[in-house]
Write a protein that holds these residues in place. Structure first.
Motif, PDB file in Angstrom:
ATOM      1  N   ARG A  82       0.807  -1.268  -0.052  1.00  0.00           N
ATOM      2  CA  ARG A  82       0.046  -0.067   0.027  1.00  0.00           C
ATOM      3  C   ARG A  82       0.856   1.351   0.059  1.00  0.00           C
ATOM      4  N   VAL A 118     -13.237   5.876  -0.811  1.00  0.00           N
ATOM      5  CA  VAL A 118     -13.072   4.672  -1.422  1.00  0.00           C
ATOM      6  C   VAL A 118     -11.652   4.257  -1.442  1.00  0.00           C
ATOM      7  N   LEU A 121     -10.709   3.001   1.956  1.00  0.00           N
ATOM      8  CA  LEU A 121     -11.325   1.745   2.000  1.00  0.00           C
ATOM      9  C   LEU A 121     -10.325   0.674   1.421  1.00  0.00           C
ATOM     10  N   HIS A 122      -9.665   0.835   0.321  1.00  0.00           N
ATOM     11  CA  HIS A 122      -8.901  -0.171  -0.324  1.00  0.00           C
ATOM     12  C   HIS A 122      -7.242   0.048   0.158  1.00  0.00           C
ATOM     13  N   LEU A 123      -7.069   1.298   0.583  1.00  0.00           N
ATOM     14  CA  LEU A 123      -5.534   1.273   1.189  1.00  0.00           C
ATOM     15  C   LEU A 123      -5.284   0.927   2.467  1.00  0.00           C
ATOM     16  N   SER A 127      -8.839  -6.391   6.024  1.00  0.00           N
ATOM     17  CA  SER A 127      -9.476  -7.591   5.564  1.00  0.00           C
ATOM     18  C   SER A 127      -8.595  -8.872   5.806  1.00  0.00           C
ATOM     19  N   GLN A 128      -7.269  -8.632   4.963  1.00  0.00           N
ATOM     20  CA  GLN A 128      -6.140  -9.568   4.905  1.00  0.00           C
ATOM     21  C   GLN A 128      -5.836  -9.883   6.292  1.00  0.00           C
ATOM     22  N   ASN A 166      -2.633   1.651   9.839  1.00  0.00           N
ATOM     23  CA  ASN A 166      -3.521   2.488   8.905  1.00  0.00           C
ATOM     24  C   ASN A 166      -3.381   4.053   9.242  1.00  0.00           C
ATOM     25  N   HIS A 211     -13.185  -2.887   9.653  1.00  0.00           N
ATOM     26  CA  HIS A 211     -13.010  -4.280   9.459  1.00  0.00           C
ATOM     27  C   HIS A 211     -12.915  -5.298  10.469  1.00  0.00           C
ATOM     28  N   ASN A 236     -20.629  -4.169   4.220  1.00  0.00           N
ATOM     29  CA  ASN A 236     -19.654  -3.595   3.429  1.00  0.00           C
ATOM     30  C   ASN A 236     -20.278  -2.506   2.398  1.00  0.00           C
ATOM     31  N   THR A 240     -20.330   1.575   0.216  1.00  0.00           N
ATOM     32  CA  THR A 240     -20.110   1.960  -1.127  1.00  0.00           C
ATOM     33  C   THR A 240     -21.537   2.855  -1.341  1.00  0.00           C
TER      34      THR A 240
END
Length: 286
Positions: A82, A118, A121-123, A127-128, A166, A211, A236, A240
């Motif tokens: 990231r 958004v 959320l992805h950066l 989740s992993q 984060n 998360h 989730n 969006t």
């Protein structure tokens, strides 16, 4: 009986597609998810090196520190990926700001500030790492009632670790986004830069809680790390939906900053109460 079955080609094809991961997408995705949460051999050195540092800890805190030391690569790898993505984003935006410097203003950029929802959320990692918690620790321990009853304790420990990662990512993104803004003629003002820093930090904290909360309240993972919880997907989906509504309303930059800050401040307290109330029954194997 064998004489009645003449379509042997379809039978062979069905067996092959099921057994070969390259032909069966479900098996391929499951294998990929398991490889992503597998620890590296050199993490054993981190385990022995960190044993002395855990002597002063007790209970779940000691277990959490040992887990982080043992599986340090599972935290570092997504964090580094990231960081690279943030650097690439910064380079592209800075290049575009130089080219279109006389045609773009801070006001125009502020209209697209909801895109940060958004992006963060992805950066943000979450989740992993939740999959790693499940795969290497929780899928065994969550069988025991005492572990589910104490969910609030290890939830807070894990939240602290996610927040550290984060927040670093959020501040890095804010620093990278500040460069193209400073390139613009009207970008060298605190009213243009401060909201970006506050929003990215708030979203970093928000998604750290988000998360982990969904993991504890819905526990969507099977033993094969597949996600089969409709409620998890629905929760989730609200992110969006919130992004779409925000883009449609196009609130002023400072108004968006205040709303996200208030939501972020309230979310951890709500999450702690929800984990305490529901984790005992829902934080279990599917």
């Amino acid at each position: 009986m064998l004489l009645k079955h003449t379509d042997y080609a379809s039978a062979v094809r069905a067996v092959t597609n099921y057994a070969d991961p390259l032909l069966n997408t479900e098996i391929m995705i499951a294998d990929l998810q398991q490889r992503m949460v597998q620890s590296k051999d050199n993490d054993l050195a981190n385990l022995h090196a960190g044993e002395q540092s855990t002597l002063s800890n007790k209970g779940y805190e000691q277990m959490h520190v040992l887990f982080v030391n043992r599986h340090a690569n599972l935290f570092r790898a997504p964090f580094r990926r990231r960081l690279i993505a943030i650097m690439v984003i910064g380079f592209i935006l800075s290049f575009l700001a130089l080219i279109f410097r006389d045609h773009i203003s801070v006001e125009i950029i502020a209209r697209f500030s909801p895109l940060l929802i958004v992006v963060m959320l992805h950066l943000t990692v979450g989740s992993q790492i939740c999959r790693a918690f499940f795969y290497h620790c929780d899928r065994t321990l969550m069988r025991y009632p005492f572990y589910r009853e104490h969910a609030q304790q290890h939830f807070l420990l894990r939240l602290r670790s996610l927040l550290k990662l984060n927040l670093k990512l959020g501040l890095c993104l804010a620093a990278v986004l500040s460069i193209p803004i400073l390139i613009l003629p009207d970008g060298a003002t605190i009213s243009a830069l401060l909201p970006i820093w506050v929003i990215t930090a708030a979203l970093a904290a928000f998604f750290s809680v988000h998360h982990l909360l969904l993991y504890y309240v819905f526990q969507p993972y099977t033993l094969e790390l597949e996600t089969n919880s409709p409620l998890f997907s629905l929760a989730n989906g609200f992110i969006t939906l919130g992004f779409i509504v925000t883009m449609y309303l196009a609130p002023p930059l400072w108004a968006l900053t205040v709303v996200l800050t208030v939501l972020t401040a309230a979310y951890p307290f709500s999450a702690i109460l929800l984990v305490k109330k529901y984790a005992h029954n829902r934080f279990r194997l599917k």
